[in-house]
Write a protein that holds these residues in place. Structure first.
Motif, PDB file in Angstrom:
ATOM      1  N   GLY A 209      38.919  45.200  40.341  1.00  0.00           N
ATOM      2  CA  GLY A 209      38.882  44.109  41.305  1.00  0.00           C
ATOM      3  C   GLY A 209      37.647  43.241  41.192  1.00  0.00           C
ATOM      4  N   VAL A 210      36.749  43.582  40.288  1.00  0.00           N
ATOM      5  CA  VAL A 210      35.468  42.876  40.170  1.00  0.00           C
ATOM      6  C   VAL A 210      35.312  42.228  38.795  1.00  0.00           C
ATOM      7  N   LEU A 211      35.555  42.994  37.718  1.00  0.00           N
ATOM      8  CA  LEU A 211      35.439  42.498  36.356  1.00  0.00           C
ATOM      9  C   LEU A 211      36.821  42.296  35.741  1.00  0.00           C
ATOM     10  N   GLY A 212      36.860  41.538  34.654  1.00  0.00           N
ATOM     11  CA  GLY A 212      38.113  41.356  33.930  1.00  0.00           C
ATOM     12  C   GLY A 212      39.028  40.319  34.566  1.00  0.00           C
ATOM     13  N   ARG A 213      40.108  40.014  33.857  1.00  0.00           N
ATOM     14  CA  ARG A 213      41.077  39.028  34.348  1.00  0.00           C
ATOM     15  C   ARG A 213      41.716  39.514  35.634  1.00  0.00           C
ATOM     16  N   ASN A 214      41.574  38.724  36.702  1.00  0.00           N
ATOM     17  CA  ASN A 214      42.135  39.065  38.010  1.00  0.00           C
ATOM     18  C   ASN A 214      41.696  40.450  38.487  1.00  0.00           C
TER      19      ASN A 214
END
Length: 405
Positions: A218-223
């Motif tokens: 929920g913090v890094l990466g796509r969406n």
């Protein structure tokens, strides 16, 4: 002996608690009187909340509330059994399929917590003839799972790729499997694990690659797909662990990977086999949360905008937020390093009295001499609330000689 006279069998616990009091690190639980929010009420006092893992404000999102209520009305409040007996409901399978699709992997299994997901997985996929190579700052659940597996444990210096490779070289001709494991985001310092470089090592030495993405989900990466997605390593990580208790806003943990991995965990992961499955309301809220990650990416952008502003202001004020004697924070987890455990807990209590909830973390959670206030930013904090929090931090720190007056 009266009913109120303590039994001597547990006197050693009383002595250890007294030691904590003498050190100034004993604490009492703060009790939340209302909902988890940027400003809320603990122990009857209204405070700005910088202590919550509710990164995206989903704990009280209307769509999650609606999903929980609808599932409760349809399915009741409990599942009635463990998953392997009578407690697997259609909504549990729907959640696992939702997460697997979101992560871009074949399959997923949901556990009752992130802790049991880590501990249950590590302890079940390895045995005493195997090896675990673990970052020295990995989460306690990884450490416990490693111990339960009875595998031989090798600990490499924090994010030290060369040291990890040295350890792999030492054991490369030993019989048994090798598991290389790291946190995606380290929960005390807020720095990001070198997932891509560790994947290179895993590929080179034929090790199983595992990442605990609890604070990256929920913090890094796509969406918000996590650190594995952030480093474009989805197809190179064999075991992805995540949580449903932080950015997702509800409760639980999960493991993603190949269909065979998940089927094996269905059969052998002890927390899965011996714990009652999630209430249907929890599964429903998690499904709704993953939908929101797809359709409301602006939440994650707000989280990072708030995080960057807060970090800049803390640094400008003169706080030590890592990078001197500890790793530098790279995420919404921002420690304020104090060092001494007693001073840290006193600072935390004074902040609370001034209207700011910011948790003191001391030994044994962190090493002696590295106690800190751990702050966590969310997408839902307003700029006014952040500025007010900064004003409280600076004012109290100056009064307590943590910052120069």
């Amino acid at each position: 002996m009266s009913d109120k006279t303590p039994r001597p069998q547990l006197a050693h616990l009383t002595a250890q608690l007294e030691d904590l009091r003498q050190r100034g690190t004993h604490f009492k639980l703060r009790v939340l009187d209302d909902e988890q929010a940027p400003v809320c009420t603990y122990d009857g006092k209204r405070v700005i909340n910088l202590a919550s893992n509710n990164y995206l404000g989903l704990c009280n999102h209307p769509k999650l509330r609606e999903a929980a209520i609808a599932a409760t009305k349809k399915y009741g409040v409990g599942s009635g059994a463990v998953r392997t007996i009578a407690g697997t409901m259609h909504i549990h399978m729907e959640l696992e399929e939702k997460i697997a699709a979101f992560k871009g992997v074949e399959a997923c299994v949901v556990f009752q917590s992130g802790f049991t997901a880590n501990a249950g997985t590590v302890s079940s996929i390895l045995g005493k003839e195997d090896f675990i190579l673990s970052d020295e700052l990995n989460h306690a659940s990884i450490i416990d799972g490693a111990r339960l597996s009875r595998a031989k444990i090798k600990v490499f210096r924090h994010k030290d790729i060369a040291h990890a490779e040295d350890l792999l070289k030492e054991i490369q001709h030993e019989p048994g499997r090798k598991l290389l494991i790291t946190d995606g985001v380290f929960s005390m310092d807020g720095d990001i694990g070198p997932v891509d470089k560790l994947c290179d090592l895993a590929d080179q030495y034929g090790a199983i690659m595992m990442v605990d993405d609890a604070h990256a989900s929920g913090v890094l990466g796509r969406n918000g797909r996590g650190s594995v997605d952030h480093f474009h390593c989805t197809q190179r990580v064999d075991v992805q662990v995540g949580t449903l208790s932080k950015a997702i806003g509800a409760l639980g943990g999960y493991v993603c990977g190949s269909r065979d991995l998940i089927d094996y965990l269905y059969h052998r992961a002890r927390p899965f086999l011996f714990s009652t499955s999630h209430p249907p309301s929890v599964a429903a809220t998690c499904i709704a949360a993953f939908d929101l990650l797809e359709i409301e990416p602006e939440r994650i952008q707000r989280l990072w905008d708030n995080t960057n502003y807060f970090k800049q202001q803390l640094t400008a004020a003169g706080f030590d937020t890592g990078g001197r004697t500890t790793p530098a924070s790279e995420t919404p987890i921002t420690p304020i390093l104090i060092g001494d455990g007693r001073a840290t807990m006193d600072f935390s209590r004074s902040l609370f009295q001034a209207g700011l909830m910011a948790t003191g973390i001391a030994f044994p959670t962190v090493p002696e001499g590295k106690a800190r206030i751990r702050t966590i930013m969310t997408s839902e904090h307003t700029r006014e609330q952040i500025d007010q929090a900064l004003e409280i931090l600076i004012t109290v720190a100056r009064k307590m000689n943590i910052l120069p007056a």
